[in-house]
Motif scaffolding. Structure first.
Motif, PDB file in Angstrom:
ATOM      1  N   HIS A 159     138.081 117.448  -4.541  1.00  0.00           N
ATOM      2  CA  HIS A 159     137.086 116.856  -3.774  1.00  0.00           C
ATOM      3  C   HIS A 159     136.056 117.087  -5.078  1.00  0.00           C
ATOM      4  CE1 HIS A 159     138.866 117.046   0.214  1.00  0.00           C
ATOM      5  NE2 HIS A 159     139.312 118.405  -0.053  1.00  0.00           N
ATOM      6  N   ILE A 160     135.521 116.005  -5.190  1.00  0.00           N
ATOM      7  CA  ILE A 160     134.295 115.937  -6.488  1.00  0.00           C
ATOM      8  C   ILE A 160     132.983 115.431  -5.789  1.00  0.00           C
ATOM      9  CG2 ILE A 160     133.724 115.207  -8.544  1.00  0.00           C
ATOM     10  CD1 ILE A 160     136.632 114.836  -9.219  1.00  0.00           C
ATOM     11  N   VAL A 161     131.951 116.357  -5.880  1.00  0.00           N
ATOM     12  CA  VAL A 161     130.638 116.098  -5.354  1.00  0.00           C
ATOM     13  C   VAL A 161     129.538 116.054  -6.308  1.00  0.00           C
ATOM     14  CG1 VAL A 161     128.909 117.268  -3.810  1.00  0.00           C
ATOM     15  CG2 VAL A 161     131.369 117.529  -3.385  1.00  0.00           C
TER      16      VAL A 161
ATOM     17  N   ARG B 171     142.490 111.324  -9.578  1.00  0.00           N
ATOM     18  CA  ARG B 171     142.053 112.937  -9.603  1.00  0.00           C
ATOM     19  C   ARG B 171     141.230 113.235  -8.377  1.00  0.00           C
ATOM     20  NH1 ARG B 171     143.392 114.768 -14.740  1.00  0.00           N
ATOM     21  NH2 ARG B 171     143.575 116.892 -13.359  1.00  0.00           N
ATOM     22  N   PHE B 172     140.965 112.285  -7.313  1.00  0.00           N
ATOM     23  CA  PHE B 172     140.244 112.662  -6.213  1.00  0.00           C
ATOM     24  C   PHE B 172     140.766 112.798  -5.067  1.00  0.00           C
ATOM     25  CE2 PHE B 172     137.307 110.662  -9.052  1.00  0.00           C
ATOM     26  CZ  PHE B 172     135.994 111.011  -8.791  1.00  0.00           C
ATOM     27  N   ILE B 173     140.509 113.777  -4.274  1.00  0.00           N
ATOM     28  CA  ILE B 173     140.972 113.956  -3.044  1.00  0.00           C
ATOM     29  C   ILE B 173     139.645 113.199  -1.973  1.00  0.00           C
ATOM     30  CG2 ILE B 173     141.193 115.501  -0.679  1.00  0.00           C
ATOM     31  CD1 ILE B 173     141.737 117.754  -3.005  1.00  0.00           C
ATOM     32  N   THR B 174     138.667 113.448  -2.490  1.00  0.00           N
ATOM     33  CA  THR B 174     137.371 112.668  -1.955  1.00  0.00           C
ATOM     34  C   THR B 174     136.391 112.716  -2.897  1.00  0.00           C
ATOM     35  OG1 THR B 174     136.322 114.550  -0.861  1.00  0.00           O
ATOM     36  CG2 THR B 174     137.823 113.513   0.467  1.00  0.00           C
ATOM     37  N   ALA B 175     135.297 111.791  -2.767  1.00  0.00           N
ATOM     38  CA  ALA B 175     134.176 111.865  -3.675  1.00  0.00           C
ATOM     39  C   ALA B 175     132.603 111.979  -2.697  1.00  0.00           C
ATOM     40  CB  ALA B 175     134.073 110.300  -4.427  1.00  0.00           C
ATOM     41  N   THR B 176     131.823 112.589  -3.062  1.00  0.00           N
ATOM     42  CA  THR B 176     130.750 112.745  -2.593  1.00  0.00           C
ATOM     43  C   THR B 176     129.464 112.415  -3.480  1.00  0.00           C
ATOM     44  OG1 THR B 176     131.350 114.272  -0.667  1.00  0.00           O
ATOM     45  CG2 THR B 176     128.847 114.241  -1.223  1.00  0.00           C
TER      46      THR B 176
ATOM     47  N   THR C 229     134.930 108.352   0.650  1.00  0.00           N
ATOM     48  CA  THR C 229     133.628 108.481  -0.145  1.00  0.00           C
ATOM     49  C   THR C 229     132.488 108.703   0.793  1.00  0.00           C
ATOM     50  OG1 THR C 229     134.360 107.259  -1.977  1.00  0.00           O
ATOM     51  CG2 THR C 229     132.149 107.746  -1.771  1.00  0.00           C
ATOM     52  N   LEU C 230     131.566 109.646   0.485  1.00  0.00           N
ATOM     53  CA  LEU C 230     130.603 110.126   1.451  1.00  0.00           C
ATOM     54  C   LEU C 230     129.376 109.690   0.675  1.00  0.00           C
ATOM     55  CD1 LEU C 230     129.047 111.413   3.728  1.00  0.00           C
ATOM     56  CD2 LEU C 230     129.406 113.734   2.703  1.00  0.00           C
ATOM     57  N   GLY C 231     128.308 109.213   1.043  1.00  0.00           N
ATOM     58  CA  GLY C 231     126.755 109.263   0.684  1.00  0.00           C
ATOM     59  C   GLY C 231     126.022 109.811   1.622  1.00  0.00           C
TER      60      GLY C 231
ATOM     61  N   PHE D  92     132.227 116.188   6.397  1.00  0.00           N
ATOM     62  CA  PHE D  92     133.243 115.396   5.609  1.00  0.00           C
ATOM     63  C   PHE D  92     134.415 115.978   4.891  1.00  0.00           C
ATOM     64  CE2 PHE D  92     133.968 113.080   1.472  1.00  0.00           C
ATOM     65  CZ  PHE D  92     134.235 111.865   1.864  1.00  0.00           C
ATOM     66  N   LEU D  93     134.309 117.141   4.436  1.00  0.00           N
ATOM     67  CA  LEU D  93     135.316 117.697   3.497  1.00  0.00           C
ATOM     68  C   LEU D  93     136.341 118.066   4.500  1.00  0.00           C
ATOM     69  CD1 LEU D  93     133.478 119.988   0.950  1.00  0.00           C
ATOM     70  CD2 LEU D  93     134.726 117.776   0.419  1.00  0.00           C
ATOM     71  N   ARG D  94     136.128 118.734   5.718  1.00  0.00           N
ATOM     72  CA  ARG D  94     136.970 119.143   6.835  1.00  0.00           C
ATOM     73  C   ARG D  94     137.794 117.856   7.159  1.00  0.00           C
ATOM     74  NH1 ARG D  94     132.575 122.595   8.659  1.00  0.00           N
ATOM     75  NH2 ARG D  94     132.197 121.041  10.317  1.00  0.00           N
TER      76      ARG D  94
END
Length: 293
Positions: free
Chosen positions: A119-121, A140-145, A235-237, A285-287
């Protein structure tokens, strides 16, 4: 080669249902990223979450002191890096040492730690860096914030003029234009004395020549609307309603409907990361998006 040392990182109480972690010792270390020494800290266990701070900030200022790092470390393996040109990382003075190299530092750090995906924030500058990496190496991402900035999109002559002005000011150790651009509009305009005092506080212990080079490299981090629209990584904003970047997030949401956009009422660019709403939005979001095999 890396060097590790224990740092005490207190966790802050968070709004339910996020639980505060007990105070733990974060591990500080350094590694060589294509010739530039990068400093990072680690704490916690679980899925890796890499945090990348904003311009003129550090891991401590952006994430530890605001409680974000402690919240993440309570449930995940939190990894905070000082971006090149900042904090205790190396500070080269050439524009070419920044730009895309700043995203590559994230990948090199993950490789150094044997982390295939995370997860990259990112916040502010960090979010611009994360946005470019997201379209270049989504594997390379699980998620992006993306916090407080949504990628350097639709680059214009106005954007270039802003970079030219702010980098020239940084050469003189002043953040005048940036201060005015991102200030809290609910307050009276600051005096020159207030601007200089804020610049001195933000730049204490930093290298203005390196930071000017960082600013000059902004055009090298541009992504297109079409590239962002094609992203399939969750992706979260997160952005404050008093942040001038809100309009850009709204434009990205139109181009990228899959973006999960959270707004924080009344929060400015500077205040948003320290709010309980920021931490809660990130942790929720991560959960909701655990890694898949």
């Amino acid at each position: 080669m890396s060097r590790r040392a224990a740092l005490t990182v207190p966790a802050l109480a968070l709004a339910a249902p996020v639980l505060a972690a007990p105070a733990l010792a974060a591990e500080e270390a350094f590694f060589d990223s294509a010739g530039t020494r990068i400093r990072y800290i680690e704490q916690g266990q679980g899925e890796p979450v890499v945090l990348v701070h904003g311009y003129t900030s550090t891991t401590e200022r952006q994430f530890v002191n605001t409680g974000v790092y402690g919240a993440v470390a309570s449930m995940y393996r939190a990894i905070g890096m000082d971006a090149r040109g900042h904090g205790r990382s190396g500070k080269p003075h050439r524009r070419d040492d920044y730009g895309r190299e700043m995203g590559r530092d994230i990948v090199r750090l993950m490789d150094h730690l044997n982390i295939p995906r995370a997860h990259i924030v990112g916040y502010s500058m960090g979010a611009h860096i994360v946005a470019q990496l997201l379209v270049q190496q989504p594997e390379r991402f699980i998620t992006a914030t993306l916090g407080g900035a949504s990628g350097r999109r639709n680059w214009s002559a106005e954007d270039q003029a802003r970079v030219d002005e702010e980098s020239a000011e940084m050469d003189q150790g002043v953040l005048r234009s940036q201060f005015l651009r991102l200030r809290d509009r609910s307050l009276p305009p600051p005096s020159e004395e207030e601007i200089r005092a804020d610049s001195a506080r933000r730049l204490a212990g930093q290298d203005p020549r390196a930071l000017a080079a960082v600013r000059r490299s902004n055009p090298d981090q541009v992504v297109t609307e079409a590239e962002m629209a094609g992203v399939r990584i969750p992706t979260l904003g997160i952005v404050g309603t008093a942040d001038p970047y809100l309009r850009e997030f709204e434009a990205l949401k139109r181009a990228m409907p899959q973006l999960e956009l959270v707004t924080i009422p009344g929060a400015t660019h500077g205040s948003a990361p320290g709010t309980p709403q920021f931490r809660e939005a990130l942790m929720t979001f991560l959960r909701a998006h655990p890694a898949r095999a």
